[in-house]
Design a protein around this motif. Structure first.
Motif, PDB file in Angstrom:
ATOM      1  N   ARG A  84      -7.453   2.367   7.385  1.00 32.88           N
ATOM      2  CA  ARG A  84      -5.563   1.884   6.094  1.00 32.88           C
ATOM      3  C   ARG A  84      -6.791   0.441   6.404  1.00 32.88           C
ATOM      4  O   ARG A  84      -7.257  -0.887   7.270  1.00 32.88           O
ATOM      5  CB  ARG A  84      -4.960   1.536   6.891  1.00 32.88           C
ATOM      6  N   CYS A  85      -7.137  -0.807   5.080  1.00 33.77           N
ATOM      7  CA  CYS A  85      -7.204  -1.648   4.676  1.00 33.77           C
ATOM      8  C   CYS A  85      -6.107  -2.446   5.362  1.00 33.77           C
ATOM      9  O   CYS A  85      -4.706  -2.119   5.253  1.00 33.77           O
ATOM     10  CB  CYS A  85      -7.389  -2.062   3.499  1.00 33.77           C
ATOM     11  N   HIS A  87      -5.581  -4.981   5.289  1.00 26.83           N
ATOM     12  CA  HIS A  87      -4.805  -5.877   3.774  1.00 26.83           C
ATOM     13  C   HIS A  87      -3.199  -5.436   3.401  1.00 26.83           C
ATOM     14  O   HIS A  87      -2.247  -5.596   3.670  1.00 26.83           O
ATOM     15  CB  HIS A  87      -5.008  -6.380   2.582  1.00 26.83           C
ATOM     16  N   LYS A  88      -3.657  -4.801   2.171  1.00 26.42           N
ATOM     17  CA  LYS A  88      -2.111  -3.724   2.077  1.00 26.42           C
ATOM     18  C   LYS A  88      -1.959  -2.132   2.108  1.00 26.42           C
ATOM     19  O   LYS A  88      -1.578  -1.583   1.837  1.00 26.42           O
ATOM     20  CB  LYS A  88      -2.374  -3.737   0.537  1.00 26.42           C
ATOM     21  N   THR A  90      -4.470   0.428   2.415  1.00 31.58           N
ATOM     22  CA  THR A  90      -5.087   1.167   1.254  1.00 31.58           C
ATOM     23  C   THR A  90      -5.963   1.582   2.102  1.00 31.58           C
ATOM     24  O   THR A  90      -6.866   1.329   3.216  1.00 31.58           O
ATOM     25  CB  THR A  90      -6.042   0.217  -0.148  1.00 31.58           C
ATOM     26  N   CYS A 106     -13.061  -2.240   1.406  1.00 33.37           N
ATOM     27  CA  CYS A 106     -11.732  -2.055   0.450  1.00 33.37           C
ATOM     28  C   CYS A 106     -12.093  -2.326  -1.287  1.00 33.37           C
ATOM     29  O   CYS A 106     -12.955  -2.864  -1.954  1.00 33.37           O
ATOM     30  CB  CYS A 106     -11.079  -2.464   1.296  1.00 33.37           C
ATOM     31  N   TYR A 108      -9.726  -1.832  -3.102  1.00 33.39           N
ATOM     32  CA  TYR A 108      -8.653  -3.183  -3.962  1.00 33.39           C
ATOM     33  C   TYR A 108      -8.622  -3.728  -4.026  1.00 33.39           C
ATOM     34  O   TYR A 108      -9.278  -4.280  -5.925  1.00 33.39           O
ATOM     35  CB  TYR A 108      -7.138  -2.387  -2.749  1.00 33.39           C
ATOM     36  N   HIS A 109      -9.443  -4.809  -2.976  1.00 29.71           N
ATOM     37  CA  HIS A 109      -9.532  -5.872  -3.610  1.00 29.71           C
ATOM     38  C   HIS A 109     -10.674  -6.889  -2.877  1.00 29.71           C
ATOM     39  O   HIS A 109     -11.169  -7.855  -2.059  1.00 29.71           O
ATOM     40  CB  HIS A 109      -8.429  -6.711  -2.915  1.00 29.71           C
ATOM     41  N   ALA A 138      -3.243  -8.798   9.087  1.00 36.40           N
ATOM     42  CA  ALA A 138      -4.948  -8.433   8.622  1.00 36.40           C
ATOM     43  C   ALA A 138      -5.959  -9.606   9.236  1.00 36.40           C
ATOM     44  O   ALA A 138      -7.470  -8.861   8.836  1.00 36.40           O
ATOM     45  CB  ALA A 138      -3.931  -8.984   7.290  1.00 36.40           C
TER      46      ALA A 138
END
Lengths: 437, 160
Positions: A84-85, A87-88, A90, A106, A108-109, A138
């Motif tokens: 998983r990232c 951060h969020k 993902t 990632c 996503y970002h 994070a």
């Protein structure tokens, strides 16, 4: 209502010396606790290093319900990371397997991470200046699984700090891996052929128990193996026995065959059938193979390696390997009543292709969702999953060839129709479930 | 039979599915040559049936074992029996090679298999390699490519 959470005693009471309570198979709360404790305190199989041969190669899988990935780091070691990232959340990898290059990015970002999980870069990073990112979850990057062991190419991981070290956990049981690997003239295996995935609407432990259940083949598989024998009888006299019949026929061997094959139990829930012989003992020789083994090991050692024909070795909690045919099955728990079975096959490096061909035939005849052997096994598991809801009797019996002198966590060899290995598994189940409660 | 017409090839493929749906497995088995194979690859675009895993790669002996097993009294996974249902697109004739006695058709299909309250839908393409033998059409190879061949399935017990 919570019956088992925060109730160590209630969990321990589910296992008695010769019977286990049905809740270990059907209760969702027990299943959740298995994911949190049992699958975290034990060494669980992740994958084989040949799946991540080059730096940047990755493979995504699960331990219990935890999404993880294994990846070949730039220093050539294999790392296991939570997938998983930071951060969020993902999922980092886009495919089940592939090559990510020098870093994960990632989708996503565009946060990026080195292949050991450490944070490499964040776009527009000045937005995090003076926010204390370094102190946050994070800021530390993708979480690594800290306990990873590579045993001759087979990667295992343990999620918790609790629980024994790798060597202590597996001990002498690693001899089954050794025999499987030594069957390559250069002592090396490679994942080959592809994975068969078979969905089972039953508890994962039913599958694990079935691996050393030697009193079911001649009953449950009469319709497939028995029919194979009958159909082949009608072949013209002198017809060479086809590979498929060699594979099917031993399932119909009499009880004496299975009694005499023997079962060996090891501490921590590991054990195997086929101490003396197995359903794999009488396969036809593959031309050119023995000669290669003799050239590599000398005749005496080659005969010793090939004379060891263990049937099924259970590596507690959820792996089974078949050394003589280089096939492993991983029983992945999805819910109390749902299990994904993955059947993986291996090539013996520097051995004739015909060995892989036979392994793949075995896999599709026995372990595929289209297998007539698999059909009857799954039928039995699903009937049990249903039948266990009967309130009149809430216990599953594992008493066969039990003796009051039987000690837990020992190495022992015994009659091949014993249910000692099932008792051994449940002793380990109870131990590793409760050790972190 | 001299060279079969396209319509004869199409009719053959349609009838083959019907025999399965009606559980006429003995007649169905007779449609295959003695050296025939029934192949369900595991991989998308798979070319190797022997050194790559397949869901099925069965010669006539293995198909006969399946057909005999379906009749058995102790075939527990078939108590009660599964039923199945094919919906075929019109087969397309992809290849006609009269000199080599080989005809290939391509048939997109939906296949439903049911047992108890459970009903599963599969989408697949069937490729038939047909030959003329003793004046009748026979199957030399039936290849069934599931759209999602690598997915985790429960029991698939009959024939697509």
């Amino acid at each position: 209502m919570s019956r088992y959470r925060n109730n160590r005693e209630a969990v321990a009471d589910l296992v008695r010396p010769t019977e286990v309570h049905r809740d270990v198979y059907i209760d969702e709360e027990v299943f959740q606790l298995e994911m949190e404790h049992l699958f975290a305190n034990t060494w669980v199989y992740v994958g084989h290093e040949s799946q991540v041969a080059k730096p940047g190669d990755y493979f995504g899988t699960t331990i219990g319900l935890q999404p993880i990935l294994m990846v070949r780091h730039t220093d050539n070691t294999v790392k296991v990371l939570y997938n998983r990232c930071p951060h969020k959340g993902t999922r980092i990898t886009t495919e089940t397997c592939g090559n990510t290059g020098k870093f994960f990015r990632c989708p996503y970002h565009a946060w990026s991470f080195k292949t050991d999980g450490s944070l490499l870069a964040i776009p527009l990073k000045k937005g995090y200046e003076n926010t204390g990112l370094e102190e946050s979850h994070a800021g530390k990057g993708m979480s690594p699984v800290r306990h990873v062991h590579n045993y001759r190419g087979f990667i295992f991981a343990k999620l918790n700090d609790t629980g024994p070290g790798f060597e202590e956990f597996f001990g002498e049981s690693l001899s089954s891996f050794d025999n499987m690997i030594d069957r390559s003239p250069v002592g090396k295996l490679e994942v080959a052929g592809g994975v068969l995935r078979y969905m089972h609407n039953c508890n994962w432990k039913m599958l694990v128990e079935n691996q050393t259940d030697t009193c079911h083949p001649m009953v449950a598989h009469e319709s497939s193996a028995g029919t194979a024998i009958e159909v082949f009888k009608k072949a013209p006299p002198g017809t060479k026995k086809p590979m498929a019949v060699e594979i099917y026929a031993p399932f119909m061997a009499p009880y004496e065959f299975f009694e005499e094959m023997g079962i060996r139990v090891w501490p921590n829930g590991h054990g195997h059938t086929g101490v003396h012989h197995s359903i794999h003992s009488d396969y036809s020789a593959i031309p050119g193979y023995f000669e290669k083994m003799v050239a590599a090991y000398g005749e005496e050692r080659a005969r010793k390696i090939l004379g060891e024909n263990r049937h099924n070795t259970v590596y507690f909690p959820n792996l089974m390997i078949k050394g003589p045919i280089q096939l492993i099955r991983l029983f992945k728990p999805l819910a109390a009543n749902k299990t994904l079975v993955e059947s993986w096959t291996f090539r013996l490096v520097d051995a004739p292709d015909m060995l892989l061909e036979r392994t793949l035939m075995y896999n599709r005849l026995i372990n595929a969702p289209t297998s007539v052997v698999g059909h009857d096994d799954l039928e039995m598991y699903e009937r049990a999953q249903e039948g266990l809801h009967v309130d009149a009797n809430q216990w599953v019996n594992v008493q066969r060839l039990y003796s009051k002198d039987e000690q837990p966590d020992v190495t022992a060899e015994t009659n091949g129709t014993t249910e000692w290995q099932m008792r051994n598994q449940f002793h380990a189940w109870s131990k590793f479930m409760t050790m972190s409660m | 039979m001299s060279a079969p017409t396209d319509q004869q090839l199409i009719d053959f493929v349609v009838r083959e599915a019907r025999l399965i749906d009606q559980h006429r497995f003995e007649e169905w088995l007779e449609l295959f040559t003695e050296d025939a194979y029934y192949w369900m690859p595991l991989e998308w675009g798979q070319t190797d049936p022997k050194l790559v895993a397949s869901l099925m790669y069965e010669d006539k002996l293995l198909l006969r074992i399946r057909v005999e097993r379906l009749k058995g009294n102790r075939t527990f996974s078939q108590k009660p029996k599964s039923r199945c249902h094919h919906v075929l697109q019109t087969p397309q004739v992809d290849k006609r090679d009269e000199a080599a006695n080989e005809y290939v058709t391509w048939t997109p299909m939906h296949y439903v298999e049911t047992r108890y309250d459970d009903q599963q839908l599969y989408a697949a393409w069937a490729t038939h390699t047909l030959v003329v033998q003793d004046s009748t059409l026979k199957i030399k190879l039936k290849r069934v490519d599931l759209v999602n061949s690598e997915a985790a399935f429960g029991n698939i017990q009959l024939f697509m």
